[in-house]
Design an enzyme around this catalytic site. Structure first.
Site, PDB file in Angstrom:
ATOM      1  N   TYR A   1       1.476   2.440  15.473  1.00  8.85           N
ATOM      2  CA  TYR A   1       2.246   2.581  14.222  1.00  8.85           C
ATOM      3  C   TYR A   1       3.666   3.122  14.383  1.00  8.85           C
ATOM      4  CZ  TYR A   1       2.141   7.615  13.184  1.00  8.85           C
ATOM      5  OH  TYR A   1       2.358   8.962  13.180  1.00  8.85           O
TER       6      TYR A   1
ATOM      7  N   GLU B   1      -9.077   4.151  -2.641  1.00  6.80           N
ATOM      8  CA  GLU B   1      -7.820   3.960  -3.355  1.00  6.80           C
ATOM      9  C   GLU B   1      -8.066   3.309  -4.709  1.00  6.80           C
ATOM     10  OE1 GLU B   1      -4.575   2.175  -1.298  1.00  6.80           O
ATOM     11  OE2 GLU B   1      -5.183   2.917   0.670  1.00  6.80           O
TER      12      GLU B   1
ATOM     13  N   GLU C   1     -10.489   4.129   3.200  1.00  5.92           N
ATOM     14  CA  GLU C   1      -9.526   4.836   2.364  1.00  5.92           C
ATOM     15  C   GLU C   1      -9.881   4.514   0.920  1.00  5.92           C
ATOM     16  OE1 GLU C   1      -5.454   4.104   3.688  1.00  5.92           O
ATOM     17  OE2 GLU C   1      -5.723   5.709   5.165  1.00  5.92           O
TER      18      GLU C   1
ATOM     19  N   LYS D   1      -4.952  -1.942   9.913  1.00  8.19           N
ATOM     20  CA  LYS D   1      -5.243  -2.109   8.482  1.00  8.19           C
ATOM     21  C   LYS D   1      -5.504  -3.563   8.087  1.00  8.19           C
ATOM     22  CE  LYS D   1      -3.770   2.097   6.997  1.00  8.19           C
ATOM     23  NZ  LYS D   1      -4.479   2.959   6.042  1.00  8.19           N
TER      24      LYS D   1
ATOM     25  N   THR E   1      -4.632   6.472  -0.173  1.00  8.33           N
ATOM     26  CA  THR E   1      -5.873   7.249  -0.214  1.00  8.33           C
ATOM     27  C   THR E   1      -5.785   8.348  -1.257  1.00  8.33           C
ATOM     28  OG1 THR E   1      -6.024   6.894   2.149  1.00  8.33           O
ATOM     29  CG2 THR E   1      -7.495   8.550   1.207  1.00  8.33           C
TER      30      THR E   1
ATOM     31  N   GLN F   1      -4.530   2.132  14.817  1.00  6.55           N
ATOM     32  CA  GLN F   1      -3.362   2.567  14.046  1.00  6.55           C
ATOM     33  C   GLN F   1      -2.536   3.608  14.790  1.00  6.55           C
ATOM     34  OE1 GLN F   1      -4.575   4.185  10.239  1.00  6.55           O
ATOM     35  NE2 GLN F   1      -2.487   4.704   9.617  1.00  6.55           N
TER      36      GLN F   1
ATOM     37  N   ARG G   1       0.480  15.183  13.340  1.00  8.58           N
ATOM     38  CA  ARG G   1       1.749  15.793  13.768  1.00  8.58           C
ATOM     39  C   ARG G   1       1.622  17.309  13.618  1.00  8.58           C
ATOM     40  NH1 ARG G   1       2.878  11.168  10.874  1.00  8.58           N
ATOM     41  NH2 ARG G   1       2.954  12.315   8.911  1.00  8.58           N
TER      42      ARG G   1
ATOM     43  N   ASP H   1      -9.272   0.507   1.535  1.00  7.61           N
ATOM     44  CA  ASP H   1      -8.338   0.065   2.570  1.00  7.61           C
ATOM     45  C   ASP H   1      -8.907   0.466   3.936  1.00  7.61           C
ATOM     46  OD1 ASP H   1      -5.978  -0.855   3.746  1.00  7.61           O
ATOM     47  OD2 ASP H   1      -5.043   1.115   3.612  1.00  7.61           O
TER      48      ASP H   1
ATOM     49  N   THR I   1      -9.290  -5.600   3.519  1.00 11.60           N
ATOM     50  CA  THR I   1      -9.096  -4.668   2.415  1.00 11.60           C
ATOM     51  C   THR I   1     -10.025  -5.141   1.306  1.00 11.60           C
ATOM     52  OG1 THR I   1      -6.762  -4.448   3.018  1.00 11.60           O
ATOM     53  CG2 THR I   1      -7.401  -3.674   0.818  1.00 11.60           C
TER      54      THR I   1
ATOM     55  N   ARG J   1      -8.549   3.867  12.894  1.00 13.71           N
ATOM     56  CA  ARG J   1      -7.609   4.955  13.190  1.00 13.71           C
ATOM     57  C   ARG J   1      -7.099   4.934  14.616  1.00 13.71           C
ATOM     58  NH1 ARG J   1      -6.099   6.055   8.171  1.00 13.71           N
ATOM     59  NH2 ARG J   1      -7.864   6.647   6.874  1.00 13.71           N
TER      60      ARG J   1
ATOM     61  N   HIS K   1      -3.614  14.054   0.637  1.00 14.83           N
ATOM     62  CA  HIS K   1      -3.899  13.133   1.747  1.00 14.83           C
ATOM     63  C   HIS K   1      -2.767  13.159   2.776  1.00 14.83           C
ATOM     64  CE1 HIS K   1      -4.993   9.542   3.993  1.00 14.83           C
ATOM     65  NE2 HIS K   1      -3.815   9.013   3.709  1.00 14.83           N
TER      66      HIS K   1
ATOM     67  N   GLU L   1      -9.997  12.589   7.109  1.00 13.43           N
ATOM     68  CA  GLU L   1      -9.809  13.925   6.536  1.00 13.43           C
ATOM     69  C   GLU L   1     -11.131  14.681   6.422  1.00 13.43           C
ATOM     70  OE1 GLU L   1      -6.856  13.569   2.992  1.00 13.43           O
ATOM     71  OE2 GLU L   1      -7.632  11.574   3.435  1.00 13.43           O
TER      72      GLU L   1
ATOM     73  N   ASP M   1       0.846  -1.184   0.000  1.00 12.98           N
ATOM     74  CA  ASP M   1       0.000   0.000   0.000  1.00 12.98           C
ATOM     75  C   ASP M   1       0.889   1.244   0.000  1.00 12.98           C
ATOM     76  OD1 ASP M   1      -2.495   1.241   0.019  1.00 12.98           O
ATOM     77  OD2 ASP M   1      -2.489   1.458   2.195  1.00 12.98           O
TER      78      ASP M   1
ATOM     79  N   TYR N   1       1.204   5.718  -0.488  1.00 14.94           N
ATOM     80  CA  TYR N   1       0.794   6.910   0.271  1.00 14.94           C
ATOM     81  C   TYR N   1       1.058   8.087  -0.644  1.00 14.94           C
ATOM     82  CZ  TYR N   1       0.873   9.574   4.784  1.00 14.94           C
ATOM     83  OH  TYR N   1       0.630  10.403   5.859  1.00 14.94           O
TER      84      TYR N   1
END
Lengths: 407, 407
Positions: free
Chosen positions: A239, A196, A194, A248, A342, A235, A137, A228, A252, A232, A128, A356, A121, A123
């Site tokens: 992570y 995708e 997600e 995850k 995503t 995760q 962050r 996907d 899927t 959250r 996104h 999001e 997968d 990114y």
């Protein structure tokens, strides 16, 4: 004049003879006998049966229970089989042979059309990754320093890739809010999607031999919508430092229909301008054809549209992802799947995840049956998409849908 | 007295009839015909041929080209087949039938013994994780806050798992020193090993159904040595925020021999005391048998021993890893492999990676042919191990070895 036939697909149908995605189906009469099918209008063509009936040289690739033999056959075979299928569904001389092998879509069961080897997968959407960085962050740079130098990716779980229509059980796991003294265990309270696009590898490659950007179409057979599913809360706690795992790996979902790349020739577009010069193995400024695909995705929850992510906005192309994935010598196998990551566009209503769309639960999405921050039990999520075809046509992508059931 | 037989394994041989690991081999005469073999002393027994010759009910599981049918058969079959094999190699009445099916180990070629489904790599040694944290995040806590609450893991690439003896091509990729203005591309200059123990899943599980701690032995068939080759420079640049990818995916070497868990009954040991109470699904304080395995590993480079990592020191057990991996409902498939993560003990000479042994290149390891910080082209790395068996015996694990070739 011949009488009305399922092959007389109405003009403008996104699943006309210009499309011809592949799948695998069974019928209620023979639930164990999987067969390769090709979608045409509201019907599925039993491609293997037609190939056998016509004595086609492609019977060996099509009279199978999975797409893997066709995938493994390579680009020349893909092109030749597609030409044959196009003739079968358009040439009036074939109608008598073809029509008995058409089944209404609502009378068949669709299955995972290939055996998945490895699943990676990516990114690859700048919008996104920027949104996620801002949410998780907030005190740092939204994008990590590596983001514009390489397509960030990670391996996912192949064994829990399921076909569209499969229910998804809400996963349980550990989560820990910053204010919790210790992690707690229970069903995820931040279950997300997600949106995708997935790609499936046909022709394998040898270990130690990177696949160059320009060889993308020698190895990748086609694409499809992919959801996907992401927990959250699980995760966020797990992570660091080795990446997403249980957040995850529970499921899927992929579309039952694989659109061959050839059907999307008219949808090729240049990716966004790059902000930094790329290392030669990723530099697509001089490639023969653009690496992007102009796929217009729609995300719906319980039938109500919540977002329209534009795949054309992806920073990294699938060809770059393939080149990156193999540049260290990693080999490809038939059935390798890789997801784009995503798809989110620059606009608020173009975001491909609830994380999001709701800004991590701050701003609920309004549905007819109430507000949503994350998914509730019983919710059904559906992704659909189309791409521009030649001469003003539309190429439909097979939907991917799934319903959340209680933990 | 019968004359000397290959079955008269010398007392003290770690591959005596108390061990009987499984593999898959071919002979020069029939290089395409893979067969299930069982190692006894310096020989491999063609187990399928013996089963057929004896009219054994296990011929269907053993007269195969891979271990997968046996793996899928489940725990009762594993026990019964092992009993039968033990009788075949120890009962003098079987000698006439068995001996013609013994081949000297140096006359066969060994292959990957199972078809790998998913591959997960954990990070279960506190000493390793602490060392890595100190090296890469010197200003922060060595362990991330989640480390003692869950066994951290991530998915790896199944398609590049190779059998012991396979050469490993030095991978190329992006790296960026903090002082570099932009990443550079080239062969890894920090090619490393990770001495690990791998586990292979036999009996599958259903999606949505977590596997409890106590069901470990219902699903896991056996274990083996695993070398998770790692390009530290590629890894350091790519791994934030989604974890290791190309720094690991170029090759993972596994032993050709799988030791059944039953052979290691006498090697079970309690894991280290836990520093925090564990959530119920991971709490092994009340389990019937301890979850650790007392495996004594030796790491050699070009025949010279450089470390002796003790597997008994691992904080997280394989049973906990399995329970964690499935607690979100992820299913297991026959052939799923999971690695323990680098095995490092508390002592300097017990560290299972060059990253730790040389403290990221600061302190070279002295070999007879020169100093090493990371691996050079032509270096051969070999992992061996043994475990205590019943009555003072030793159970040998099949070695895993690999040689680095130039990029």
């Amino acid at each position: 004049m011949p009488q009305q036939s399922p092959l007389d697909v109405p003009e403008g149908d996104p699943f006309g003879p210009h499309n011809l995605p592949y799948g695998v189906f069974t019928t209620p009469a023979e639930p164990e006998r999987r067969r390769v099918g090709v979608r045409i209008g509201g019907y599925v063509l039993d491609a293997g049966a037609v190939a056998v009936a016509l004595g086609s040289p492609y019977a060996g690739l099509l009279a199978q229970g999975s797409l893997n033999p066709l995938l493994a056959a390579g680009r020349t075979a893909w092109r030749d089989v597609r030409r044959a299928l196009t003739a079968w569904v358009t040439d009036p001389g074939h109608r008598g042979t073809v029509e008995p092998h058409l089944l209404p879509l609502d009378e068949v069961t669709l299955h995972l059309p290939y055996e998945v080897a490895d699943y990676v997968d990516f990114y690859a959407s700048e919008h996104h990754a920027t949104n996620v960085g801002r949410i998780f962050r907030p005190d740092g740079d939204a994008l990590t320093p590596n983001w514009k130098h390489l397509p960030i990716g990670y391996h996912g779980r192949s064994g829990t890739i399921v076909v569209s229509g499969t229910d998804v059980v809400r996963p349980s796991g550990q989560r820990k809010a910053p204010t919790d003294p210790a992690p707690v265990f229970g069903p995820s309270v931040k279950l997300d999607i997600e949106a995708e696009v997935g790609f499936v590898v046909g022709a394998p490659s040898q270990m130690g031999r990177p696949v160059a950007l320009g060889d993308f179409e020698e190895h990748v057979f086609g694409l499809f919508l992919l959801n996907d599913w992401s927990a959250r809360d699980i995760q966020a706690w797990e992570y660091v430092p080795l990446g997403p795992f249980l957040g995850k790996s529970f499921a899927t979902s992929v579309s039952a229909w694989v659109t061959p790349l050839e059907a999307l020739d008219a949808a090729r577009v240049a990716p966004p301008a790059r902000d930094f010069p790329l290392l030669p193995y990723l530099d697509d400024s001089e490639v023969d054809r653009p690496g992007g695909f102009d796929l217009r995705i729609t995300v719906s929850i319980n039938g109500q549209e919540v977002a329209r992510p534009p795949f054309a906005s992806m920073y990294w192309t699938a060809a770059q992802q393939l080149a990156h994935m193999t540049v260290n010598g990693a080999s490809l196998r038939t059935g390798d799947v890789f997801g784009s990551g995503t798809v989110s566009g620059p606009e608020v209503d173009e975001r491909g995840s609830l994380l999001e769309l709701t800004w991590n639960g701050r701003d609920a999405v309004e549905l007819a049956d109430g507000k949503r921050t994350f998914l509730e039990d019983g919710d059904t999520v559906t992704l659909t998409a189309w791409a521009p075809g030649a001469d003003g046509t539309r190429v439909g992508l097979g939907e991917v849908t799934g319903r959340i059931t209680a933990a």
